[in-house]
Design a protein around this motif. Structure first.
Motif, PDB file in Angstrom:
ATOM      1  N   ARG A 284       0.693  -0.824   0.114  1.00 51.74           N
ATOM      2  CA  ARG A 284      -0.045  -0.078   0.261  1.00 51.74           C
ATOM      3  C   ARG A 284       0.844   1.036  -0.136  1.00 51.74           C
ATOM      4  NH1 ARG A 284      -3.225  -1.306   5.171  1.00 51.74           N
ATOM      5  NH2 ARG A 284      -3.829   0.639   4.938  1.00 51.74           N
ATOM      6  N   LEU A 285       2.125   1.198   1.207  1.00 45.99           N
ATOM      7  CA  LEU A 285       3.041   2.682   1.067  1.00 45.99           C
ATOM      8  C   LEU A 285       3.812   2.076  -1.061  1.00 45.99           C
ATOM      9  CD1 LEU A 285       4.565   1.811   4.753  1.00 45.99           C
ATOM     10  CD2 LEU A 285       3.487   3.889   3.374  1.00 45.99           C
ATOM     11  N   HIS A 286       3.447   1.355  -0.716  1.00 45.46           N
ATOM     12  CA  HIS A 286       4.684   1.563  -1.862  1.00 45.46           C
ATOM     13  C   HIS A 286       3.763   2.121  -3.698  1.00 45.46           C
ATOM     14  CE1 HIS A 286       6.855   0.940  -5.743  1.00 45.46           C
ATOM     15  NE2 HIS A 286       6.443  -0.307  -6.400  1.00 45.46           N
ATOM     16  N   ALA A 287       2.664   2.333  -3.883  1.00 43.45           N
ATOM     17  CA  ALA A 287       1.243   2.882  -4.631  1.00 43.45           C
ATOM     18  C   ALA A 287       1.496   4.226  -4.223  1.00 43.45           C
ATOM     19  CB  ALA A 287       0.142   2.018  -4.625  1.00 43.45           C
ATOM     20  N   ARG A 288       2.200   4.928  -2.672  1.00 48.14           N
ATOM     21  CA  ARG A 288       2.430   5.592  -2.598  1.00 48.14           C
ATOM     22  C   ARG A 288       3.059   6.501  -3.256  1.00 48.14           C
ATOM     23  NH1 ARG A 288      -1.742   3.232  -0.738  1.00 48.14           N
ATOM     24  NH2 ARG A 288      -3.748   4.382  -0.099  1.00 48.14           N
ATOM     25  N   GLY A 289       4.250   6.027  -3.216  1.00 49.67           N
ATOM     26  CA  GLY A 289       5.279   6.129  -4.251  1.00 49.67           C
ATOM     27  C   GLY A 289       6.553   5.998  -2.683  1.00 49.67           C
TER      28      GLY A 289
END
Length: 241
Positions: free
Chosen positions: A170-175
Motif C-alpha cells: 500500500r505504501l509503494h502505491a503511494r510512491g
C-alpha cells in the motif's frame, strides 16, 4: 480537533488518483471540488470520529495515519484497521447513520471532508463517481474478509508476514520504498489487529530478524527478503487491511 476552511482542490491534489475516480472531465472535477470543500487537521492521539457519532461525511486522508478500533464490553480495545494517505475512512457510518468505531490519528494528520449527502447527489449524475464509491465499499468488504481469513486460519508468522507485505504494498502505491517502512503503530496495536499477544508479535519480529528476512531498528523495518515473507504467507492471498 479543529476544522480549517482552506479551500481544497481535488483537481490538483497529488493523491487524486488514489481516492478519486480517473477520467473525470474538467466540469465534473470542478463539481467534485465544490463538494470536498474543507480540510480538517487531527492531532496525534485525537479522534476523527467516535463510536456513536452521527455520520454525515466520508474523509479522504490527505496526510498522516489512522487506526480504527472498537471497544468490547469489558473495556478492551480491538484494532480493526490501519488507514493511510489516499484512503477513505468513515464508511462504517453509512449503514445506521452513526459511526460504529473510533478513528484515532496515529500521527498528526489532515483529512478532506466529503459530506455524504452531496457525494450521493453528485454520484447520481456522474456514473464514474458512483462506481468509485461502490468500489471503495467493496474493497472494505474484501478487506474484512481478508482479516477474517488472517485471524481464522493463519499462524503468527503468517499473520505478521501478510501484514508487512500488505503495508509495504500500500505504501509503494503511494510512491514509497518497496522494502523500507516506518511503523506508525505500536507492536501492541499490531497484536490487537492480528489477534496476537504483544510478546508473540515481538518474538515473531525477532525470528524474522534471525532468519535474515527483515532488519528492525525500533519502528524502522527493512524487508531484506520479500520472497521469504511471501513463502511464509503460503500463497494465501494478502488482502488489503
Amino acid at each position: 480537533m479543529n476544522s480549517t476552511s482552506i479551500k481544497v482542490a481535488c483537481s490538483n491534489c497529488n493523491l487524486r488518483e488514489l481516492c478519486m475516480p480517473l477520467g473525470l472531465n474538467e466540469s465534473e472535477m470542478e463539481r467534485v471540488d465544490e463538494v470536498v470543500a474543507t480540510r480538517r487537521k487531527v492531532t496525534r492521539g485525537d479522534n476523527l470520529f467516535r463510536n456513536g457519532d452521527k455520520f454525515n461525511a466520508l474523509f479522504a486522508i490527505r496526510t498522516g495515519f489512522f487506526k480504527t478500533r472498537i471497544s468490547s464490553e469489558d473495556g478492551r480495545d480491538q484494532v480493526t484497521g490501519f488507514q493511510m494517505a489516499g484512503e477513505i475512512i468513515g464508511l462504517d457510518g453509512i449503514v445506521s447513520d452513526h459511526h460504529t468505531c473510533d478513528a484515532v490519528a496515529l500521527e498528526d494528520a489532515e483529512v478532506c471532508v466529503m459530506p455524504f449527502d452531496r457525494i450521493e447527489e453528485l454520484s447520481r449524475e456522474i456514473t464514474s463517481l458512483q462506481r468509485h464509491v461502490h468500489k471503495i465499499m467493496s474493497r472494505e468488504i474484501v478487506r474484512e474478509n481478508g482479516v477474517m481469513l488472517l485471524l481464522g486460519s493463519m499462524r503468527a508468522e503468517e499473520r505478521l508476514a501478510a501484514f508487512l507485505l500488505n503495508l509495504v504494498q500500500r505504501l509503494h502505491a503511494r510512491g514509497f520504498s518497496q522494502s523500507e517502512l516506518v511503523l506508525r503503530m505500536t507492536r501492541e496495536e499490531i497484536g490487537s489487529y492480528l489477534g496476537l499477544k504483544l510478546e508473540t508479535v515481538s518474538r515473531t519480529f525477532s525470528k524474522f530478524v534471525e532468519d535474515g528476512i527483515v532488519e528492525v531498528k525500533q519502528r524502522h523495518v527493512r524487508i531484506l527478503n520479500p520472497d521469504a515473507l511471501k513463502l511464509i504467507v503460503n500463497a494465501q492471498t494478502c488482502q488489503p487491511g
